[in-house]
Design an enzyme around this catalytic site. Structure first.
Site, PDB file in Angstrom:
ATOM      1  N   THR A   1       0.958  -1.371   0.158  1.00 44.69           N
ATOM      2  CA  THR A   1      -0.127  -0.023  -0.018  1.00 44.69           C
ATOM      3  C   THR A   1       0.918   1.029   0.099  1.00 44.69           C
ATOM      4  O   THR A   1       2.084   1.414   0.529  1.00 44.69           O
ATOM      5  CB  THR A   1      -0.836   0.010   1.202  1.00 44.69           C
ATOM      6  OG1 THR A   1      -1.915  -0.805   1.178  1.00 44.69           O
ATOM      7  CG2 THR A   1      -1.967   1.903   1.141  1.00 44.69           C
TER       8      THR A   1
ATOM      9  N   GLY B   1      -9.815  -2.173   1.733  1.00 47.89           N
ATOM     10  CA  GLY B   1      -9.884  -2.689   3.386  1.00 47.89           C
ATOM     11  C   GLY B   1      -9.750  -0.733   3.470  1.00 47.89           C
ATOM     12  O   GLY B   1     -10.627  -0.067   3.322  1.00 47.89           O
ATOM     13  N   ASP B   2      -8.849  -0.403   4.625  1.00 46.59           N
ATOM     14  CA  ASP B   2      -8.950   0.992   5.314  1.00 46.59           C
ATOM     15  C   ASP B   2      -8.256   2.626   4.058  1.00 46.59           C
ATOM     16  O   ASP B   2      -8.623   2.935   3.898  1.00 46.59           O
ATOM     17  CB  ASP B   2      -8.145   1.277   6.338  1.00 46.59           C
ATOM     18  CG  ASP B   2      -6.752   0.629   6.078  1.00 46.59           C
ATOM     19  OD1 ASP B   2      -6.172  -0.333   5.084  1.00 46.59           O
ATOM     20  OD2 ASP B   2      -6.073   1.983   6.985  1.00 46.59           O
TER      21      ASP B   2
ATOM     22  N   GLY C   1      -1.236  -1.396   6.769  1.00 42.54           N
ATOM     23  CA  GLY C   1      -0.852  -1.890   7.674  1.00 42.54           C
ATOM     24  C   GLY C   1      -2.018  -2.752   7.195  1.00 42.54           C
ATOM     25  O   GLY C   1      -3.322  -3.322   6.487  1.00 42.54           O
TER      26      GLY C   1
ATOM     27  N   GLY D   1      -5.311  -3.449   6.973  1.00 38.15           N
ATOM     28  CA  GLY D   1      -6.687  -2.770   7.108  1.00 38.15           C
ATOM     29  C   GLY D   1      -7.705  -2.817   7.695  1.00 38.15           C
ATOM     30  O   GLY D   1      -8.566  -1.498   8.616  1.00 38.15           O
TER      31      GLY D   1
END
Lengths: 289, 289
Positions: free
Chosen positions: A157, A187-188, A208, A210
């Site tokens: 990411t 994800g985040d 990381g 997520g």
């Protein structure tokens, strides 16, 4: 004064790590940093700098975003990205995008050309086509040198945060998701407040695990600690990344900048690909703690 | 002690409002409240109560969620929902779902059966089928009595928050989005920290101008005010809904409950469909301020 930080993902040291690989990563981080730094140095906006920096990382097959994106369990590539302009509290994001070469540019178009914040799936691809974003076939991603093992994928990411000379802050994040993830998983990274956030006092981009960063609403949690507990960015980041997240078993890291140009790059994993520069200082490129 | 609140959306008074319509809405709110109250009264979990309450609202064509969902500009129905278990800090959510009768139940399945938090689009529909969720054709939604004008649609998002006898909190939200929205648009409802959030101290579900509630990370902002500024739920909600949001031009409201069973239902619009009950008290059903 301007300041810029970027990350290329946090995680364990990948299998097959070597000095040659480390040099390739360092060179790629330095090149992307210079793209954003040059813009800021010319008086460009933080929003332009984070967009361009993340787009440069997306074009590099070393990272799990854009070209180097990993595959879902269905063998497809699905891309997520977000960008936030702290001064305007404006945001744009895309998720489960399959055809855009640079997801962060499509996220930027969502911010600038729609009344919405987040577009996903076929509707996001249709929007990308509508605004003239560069489209590529899935083979553009699948034919790249993307790492295929999970632990390498964990390093992929990418994100950037910046303060520009006008005193404005911005953040951007882009990802190819988790290797082998269920199609449609978000994800985040593209979620405002979770993986990406910026306001008038700080800008944050995370990397990381997520799902944990969604549950802890991690990016906005940093801003909220500053806003409501009145702690500095450095204290807020330290408390969140090195104390709360490990308690929850959440591995990862983040980069952040405040309006004074303070830069934080913290992670509770073995390493985080990262780089930063402040006006008048030499760039820093680092991988391990 | 248990406590439960629900909302059926906030917005301006719909065109064509009548006493008969008001009574239908009040009856629907009371029925849904009783579904959750009965579970809590029997010692059921807050997570079960908010899921069942929201599912009951999804089944009612009066609200813009599940059956009564409004249409996108493409004439399709796209559904979003989220649920969060405050005790476990666990969450599940779905977005751009097209075939599930009860999106909140699919969100619950994401929470319980996957390592992920958010699934969107075709992947979310595939997951719904995989876990045996009840599937319906788009005509189930399109043939309903869903309101078609924008201002009625603004009243539709539904949500619930609960405290159970075990001291645990949970929140759930479900929506059909904005009438005429671009396909693929995701608002705040299914986004953890924005439209839905729960932890050990509070649970929140929002309704209103979704894009603003994303930019302000509104649900977690309430929790963060409590956690970091050490204010009560009531003060946190008042400051956010009646002071900060109007300053930004953000119209809407939210429901919230803390671990003492304090219930808040605040909105800066003309009305918010809402209901609540605390153990030992009569239910309250209200629409206008």
């Amino acid at each position: 004064m301007y300041a810029l930080a970027l990350h290329g993902g946090a995680g364990p040291r990948p299998a097959g790590w070597s000095g040659a690989r480390e040099q390739r990563v360092r060179d790629a981080l330095a090149r992307a940093l210079e793209v954003g730094r040059a813009l800021l140095s010319d008086g460009g906006s933080a929003l332009d700098a984070v967009t361009a920096t993340v787009a440069a990382l997306e074009d590099d097959p070393l990272f799990n975003a854009g070209r180097g994106a990993v595959r879902t369990r269905a063998g497809t590539v699905e891309l997520d990205a977000a960008v936030m302009d702290g001064a305007a509290l404006a945001a744009g994001a895309v998720a489960v995008l399959r055809r855009a070469k640079n997801p962060v540019k499509v996220a930027r178009a969502v911010l600038e050309r729609t009344a919405h914040v987040l577009l996903a799936g076929d509707g996001a691809d249709a929007f990308a086509a509508e605004v003239g974003a560069e489209l590529v076939p899935q083979s553009y991603f699948l034919s790249s040198a993307a790492p295929s093992s999970d632990d390498e994928a964990a390093h992929g990411t990418v994100g950037a945060v910046a303060l520009d000379r006008h005193g404005h802050l911005a953040a951007a994040t882009s990802t190819g998701g988790m290797s082998g993830q269920r199609p449609g998983r978000i994800g985040d990274s593209p979620l405002i407040g979770c993986g990406t956030y910026a306001d008038e006092q700080c800008a944050i981009s995370t990397t990381g695990h997520g799902e944990w960063f969604i549950r802890t609403v991690q990016a906005y949690d940093i801003a909220a600690r500053m806003r409501y507990a009145h702690v500095s960015l450095t204290v807020a980041v330290e408390s969140a990344v090195m104390q709360r997240l490990p308690t929850l078993g959440a591995a990862g890291g983040l980069i952040a900048v405040d309006r004074a140009g303070t830069l934080c790059m913290r992670f509770n994993t073995a390493q985080m690909y990262r780089a930063c520069v402040r006006e008048g200082n030499e760039p820093e490129i680092a991988i391990t703690a």
